[in-house]
Design an enzyme around this catalytic site. Sequence first.
Site, PDB file in Angstrom:
ATOM      1  N   ASP A  92       0.906  -1.393   0.074  1.00 42.43           N
ATOM      2  CA  ASP A  92       0.041   0.031   0.072  1.00 42.43           C
ATOM      3  C   ASP A  92       0.868   1.180   0.128  1.00 42.43           C
ATOM      4  O   ASP A  92       2.150   1.102   0.106  1.00 42.43           O
ATOM      5  CB  ASP A  92      -1.102   0.036   1.053  1.00 42.43           C
ATOM      6  N   ASP A 308      -8.120  -7.652   0.034  1.00 44.39           N
ATOM      7  CA  ASP A 308      -7.307  -8.132   0.999  1.00 44.39           C
ATOM      8  C   ASP A 308      -8.074  -7.605   2.522  1.00 44.39           C
ATOM      9  O   ASP A 308      -8.809  -6.762   2.410  1.00 44.39           O
ATOM     10  CB  ASP A 308      -6.006  -7.179   1.202  1.00 44.39           C
TER      11      ASP A 308
END
Length: 419
Positions: A92, A308
């Site tokens: 991320d 996720d």
Amino acid sequence: MSFFKVIYRSKKSKARLGEIKTAHGVIKTPSFVAVGTKGTVKSILPSLLKEIGTQAAFVNTYHLLTHPGAEVIEKAGGIHRYAGLDLPLMSDSGGFQVFSLAKTNKMLRHQVFLAPVGSPLLRGASQVVKNLVSKEIEKKPAVVKISEDGVKFRSTFDGKVIELTPEKSIAYQKMIGADLLMAFDECIPYDVSYQYTKEATERTHRWLERSIREFKKGQPSKEQYLYGIIQGGMFEDLRKKSAKFVVSRNTDGVAIGGVSVGESKEEMRDQVGWVADYLPVDRPVHLLGVGHFDDTLDLVSYGIDTFDCVEPTRLARMGNLYQLKTQNFRRSLITLRVTKLKTLEIEKIDILKGIYREDFSKVDENCDCYVCRSFTKSYLHHLFKNRELLAYTLATCHNLWVMERFFESIREMIAGDRL
Ligand SMILES: [Zn+2]
């Protein structure tokens, strides 16, 4: 070799079967992405991930920056080699953890100060307050400043001030070396105004342009792919505008962010539903931070390819183990009508309960994972009661296994136009 290929499109919805090809393997989509925050799926050996069939994992740039640092990982040859994770990895932008703190005090969103442990500001404060503050610092980064340029925050690891800008986030992610990278965005909290959401979404769009420029700079030597992130908060027009903008920037993939930040399940599905018509048909779509069983079935039909979610691994460490009441997990998913599937409940048992002390049955009679083949509820209960380290490994192994079989079933359902 193209990065993403759609293999089949369902006749019933926007659901599709696809393949994401990376230098570290192929992800058959729709797929679950296991959370491996600090470069480890907690308590699980990488070889066990292979056995479970985990196709991809997610690492958090923020955590890796605070320790060991992007430079160390780069020196070690990248995160795959450093962590022994030979599977496709997603990172991320680092912004999520930082912005999730900012929402704790809306009034101070643009200028938040939090005294570090040992600060003179805390001198004279009671021990209780000191403990509270140090506990808070241990969990969340202290945001020093959010500006057009980016965000500055104090590391929870050693108190060092770290700056994240779109350029720095991308540069760090390149050094960490995951396969799939995320553009720098502001994760907008649930309960903020239209005006704030609009400004933050526009800022995220400007950050996307800067992220793309940085990503293309010096062309990554490794094979890496960039995802732009759709924001827009709880507002339909802002979500749609954001989707149009982000999709038009032609990043390798597109992610939907800022969901599952406190809204109801219905609101979360709306947020994804609003943008479904704007999602790219030829590029992979990731949904950040969502992956509950019932949500997933709906969201796949909007055209989401990867998810996720910390739930299976986090629940496992708390002793909550998945269990499907019907006789055959896969058969029941495939043969049930979709309307029924929406109410599908996968139960969780709390293995710490006393009723399991002498229960010598498997965790789940219908599961053929290593744990269910080898151990009883009684043994897992015993391990958890004694906080034996093996407890976390076994519980996580079972939950991730169920998750993988669940996604296999989803792919079979799409192939048969049942979803
Ligand atoms: Zn099992």
